[in-house]
Design an enzyme around this catalytic site. Structure first.
Site, PDB file in Angstrom:
ATOM      1  N   TYR A 272       0.825  -1.214   0.000  1.00 13.19           N
ATOM      2  CA  TYR A 272       0.000   0.000   0.000  1.00 13.19           C
ATOM      3  C   TYR A 272       0.858   1.262   0.000  1.00 13.19           C
ATOM      4  O   TYR A 272       0.450   2.297  -0.489  1.00 13.19           O
ATOM      5  CB  TYR A 272      -0.895   0.035   1.247  1.00 13.19           C
ATOM      6  CG  TYR A 272      -2.240  -0.609   1.080  1.00 13.19           C
ATOM      7  CD1 TYR A 272      -2.341  -1.957   0.753  1.00 13.19           C
ATOM      8  CD2 TYR A 272      -3.414   0.119   1.266  1.00 13.19           C
ATOM      9  CE1 TYR A 272      -3.580  -2.562   0.619  1.00 13.19           C
ATOM     10  CE2 TYR A 272      -4.656  -0.479   1.133  1.00 13.19           C
ATOM     11  CZ  TYR A 272      -4.732  -1.817   0.806  1.00 13.19           C
ATOM     12  OH  TYR A 272      -5.956  -2.397   0.677  1.00 13.19           O
TER      13      TYR A 272
ATOM     14  N   LYS B 294       2.872 -15.277   2.591  1.00 11.40           N
ATOM     15  CA  LYS B 294       3.117 -16.052   1.373  1.00 11.40           C
ATOM     16  C   LYS B 294       4.612 -16.315   1.307  1.00 11.40           C
ATOM     17  O   LYS B 294       5.299 -15.951   0.345  1.00 11.40           O
ATOM     18  CB  LYS B 294       2.588 -15.257   0.161  1.00 11.40           C
ATOM     19  CG  LYS B 294       2.605 -15.980  -1.155  1.00 11.40           C
ATOM     20  CD  LYS B 294       1.558 -17.066  -1.289  1.00 11.40           C
ATOM     21  CE  LYS B 294       1.748 -17.802  -2.612  1.00 11.40           C
ATOM     22  NZ  LYS B 294       0.920 -19.027  -2.711  1.00 11.40           N
TER      23      LYS B 294
ATOM     24  N   ASP C 173      -3.171 -18.063   0.409  1.00  9.24           N
ATOM     25  CA  ASP C 173      -4.135 -18.757  -0.459  1.00  9.24           C
ATOM     26  C   ASP C 173      -4.874 -19.830   0.339  1.00  9.24           C
ATOM     27  O   ASP C 173      -6.106 -19.972   0.249  1.00  9.24           O
ATOM     28  CB  ASP C 173      -3.456 -19.334  -1.715  1.00  9.24           C
ATOM     29  CG  ASP C 173      -2.198 -20.140  -1.424  1.00  9.24           C
ATOM     30  OD1 ASP C 173      -1.699 -20.119  -0.272  1.00  9.24           O
ATOM     31  OD2 ASP C 173      -1.696 -20.808  -2.354  1.00  9.24           O
TER      32      ASP C 173
ATOM     33  N   ASP D 294      -6.575  -6.854   3.978  1.00  7.54           N
ATOM     34  CA  ASP D 294      -7.671  -6.175   3.281  1.00  7.54           C
ATOM     35  C   ASP D 294      -8.589  -7.219   2.653  1.00  7.54           C
ATOM     36  O   ASP D 294      -9.815  -7.178   2.802  1.00  7.54           O
ATOM     37  CB  ASP D 294      -7.083  -5.254   2.202  1.00  7.54           C
ATOM     38  CG  ASP D 294      -8.159  -4.555   1.393  1.00  7.54           C
ATOM     39  OD1 ASP D 294      -9.110  -4.035   2.010  1.00  7.54           O
ATOM     40  OD2 ASP D 294      -8.070  -4.536   0.153  1.00  7.54           O
TER      41      ASP D 294
ATOM     42  N   ASP E  43     -12.523  -8.795   4.127  1.00  8.10           N
ATOM     43  CA  ASP E  43     -13.768  -8.762   3.340  1.00  8.10           C
ATOM     44  C   ASP E  43     -14.358 -10.166   3.258  1.00  8.10           C
ATOM     45  O   ASP E  43     -15.570 -10.358   3.386  1.00  8.10           O
ATOM     46  CB  ASP E  43     -13.507  -8.257   1.912  1.00  8.10           C
ATOM     47  CG  ASP E  43     -13.760  -6.759   1.765  1.00  8.10           C
ATOM     48  OD1 ASP E  43     -13.487  -6.020   2.734  1.00  8.10           O
ATOM     49  OD2 ASP E  43     -14.218  -6.337   0.682  1.00  8.10           O
TER      50      ASP E  43
HETATM   51  C1  IPM Z   1     -10.559  -0.999   3.664  1.00  4.37           C
HETATM   52  C2  IPM Z   1     -10.756  -0.400   2.300  1.00  4.37           C
HETATM   53  C3  IPM Z   1      -9.588   0.536   1.996  1.00  4.37           C
HETATM   54  C4  IPM Z   1      -8.322  -0.293   2.006  1.00  4.37           C
HETATM   55  C5  IPM Z   1      -9.719   1.326   0.694  1.00  4.37           C
HETATM   56  C6  IPM Z   1     -11.007   2.117   0.626  1.00  4.37           C
HETATM   57  C7  IPM Z   1      -8.548   2.226   0.458  1.00  4.37           C
HETATM   58  O1  IPM Z   1     -10.889  -1.406   1.344  1.00  4.37           O
HETATM   59  O2  IPM Z   1     -10.505  -0.236   4.646  1.00  4.37           O
HETATM   60  O3  IPM Z   1     -10.479  -2.220   3.760  1.00  4.37           O
HETATM   61  O4  IPM Z   1      -7.971  -0.895   0.988  1.00  4.37           O
HETATM   62  O5  IPM Z   1      -7.679  -0.339   3.051  1.00  4.37           O
HETATM   63 MG    MG Z   2     -11.003  -3.358   2.135  1.00  2.00          MG
END
Ligand code: IPM
Ligand code: MG
Length: 357
Positions: free
Chosen positions: A140, A190, A222, A246, A250
């Site tokens: 990042y 990884k 993975d 990240d 999700d």
């Molecule tokens: C998160 C989001 C952010 C990230 C984006 C919006 C920059 O996906 O907080 O997980 O990638 O960290």
């Molecule tokens: Mg995110």
């Protein structure tokens, strides 16, 4: 003492969901909680107000405040701006400027939502995972990065990079959290391919010597992605880098029924922090009054627990959320047949009512 909370609504559904979280904070005054809130724009709203996704005044306020509550940033309207003006850059910059290296993303399944998960209830019931995502390093922020011409064609490049000290400090946070939970920590990387991960793993093992009670395991990312949907209850605490965290957070959110349920805390070395739902600005449903405010409301609970040391108030909020779910209130994202579908405001009102009972 009166606490100062910087409130950054951001874009899309940000203003709607934070409004409900603020109602919950207001309701806590009845329990003796004293706070003042000050608003400032961030993301696209920051760009609209000051030509910058992280205006100087917003950063200043965030630094002065005891804690920061954030909605979400981003929207199609801003996608064509130069990269450093885009909403996401504002978010990344505030994380970096405030040195919020430890991102806590709990994936907790409320029993009432077992049917809303895309996985079978028996696979997810009782699920309680804490993902500790490193937040200020990795690909990042790594240099060099960019898009340039090489041999007559455009090439895009980023750099995955971690220093020992960056790994060490987030590993300490993760082990500390594991000590307060089921004492199991899984480090995800990884290392079979990436040098950066090889170092990560080495440092995590080294830090682990300070926590002999914690059972440390290692998993390639993975495999971790697969295990999360195969047998997610094997995990207690997961520690991982920025990009893997990240993605996995999700994924983990869906185990709990909806990404609309997951709060987060981003902490610095002194537990000062910024709190935000892990979902984005959801431009497709912005302004419709249907977004789920619970992730933001639960982020307020985390704010109280981790930064303001008000665990009892945090528990009140969490109990109120449990209660509204038990009462059958559901926003569209967690709706299943036989429950009561409500909008953003009604959900916030229900939580406030449950708090007052
Ligand atoms: C998160 C989001 C952010 C990230 C984006 C919006 C920059 O996906 O907080 O997980 O990638 O960290
Ligand atoms: Mg995110």
């Amino acid at each position: 003492m009166t606490k100062k909370i910087a409130v950054l609504l951001g874009d899309g559904i940000g203003p709607e969901i934070v409004a409900e979280a603020m109602k919950v904070l207001e309701a806590l005054r009845a329990f003796g909680f004293k706070f003042e809130a000050e608003h400032a724009p961030i993301g696209g709203a920051g760009y609209d107000a000051a030509g910058d996704p992280l205006p100087e005044a917003t950063l200043k306020l965030a630094k002065q405040a005891d804690a920061v509550l954030l909605g979400a940033v981003g929207g199609p309207k801003y996608d064509t701006l130069p990269r450093d003006k885009r909403p996401e850059r504002g978010l990344l910059r505030i994380r970096k400027e405030l040195k919020l290296f430890a991102n806590l993303r709990p994936a907790l399944l409320y029993p009432q939502l077992a049917a809303a998960s895309s996985l079978k209830p028996e696979v997810v019931s009782g699920l309680d995972i804490m993902i500790v995502r490193e937040l200020t390093g990795d690909i990042y922020f790594g240099q060099p990065r960019g898009i340039e011409i090489r041999d007559g064609e455009r090439v895009g490049f980023n750099t995955m990079v971690y220093s020992e000290s960056e790994v060490r400090r987030v590993a300490h946070v993760a082990f500390g959290i594991a000590m307060k939970r089921r004492k199991q920590l899984c480090s995800v990387e990884k290392a079979n391919v990436l040098e950066c991960s090889e170092l990560w793993k080495e440092i995590v093992i080294e830090v682990g010597r300070d926590y002999p009670e914690v059972a440390l395991s290692h998993m390639y990312v993975d495999n971790a992605a697969m295990q999360l949907v195969r047998a997610p209850k094997q995990f207690d605490v997961i520690v991982t880098g920025n990009i893997f965290g990240d993605i996995l957070s999700d994924e983990a959110s869906m185990l709990t029924g909806s990404i609309g349920m997951l709060p987060s805390a981003s902490l610095d070395a002194d537990n000062k922090g910024m709190y935000e739902p892990i979902h984005g600005s959801a431009p497709d449903i912005a302004g419709k009054g249907i977004a789920n405010p619970l992730a933001t409301i639960l982020s307020v609970a985390m704010l109280l627990r981790y930064t303001l040391q008000e665990a009892a108030l945090a528990e009140r909020i969490e109990a109120a959320v449990q209660k509204v779910l038990a009462q059958g209130y559901r926003t569209g994202d967690i709706y299943t047949e036989g429950t009561r579908k409500v909008g953003t405001v009604a959900m916030g009102d229900a939580v406030v009512a449950a708090l007052r009972q």
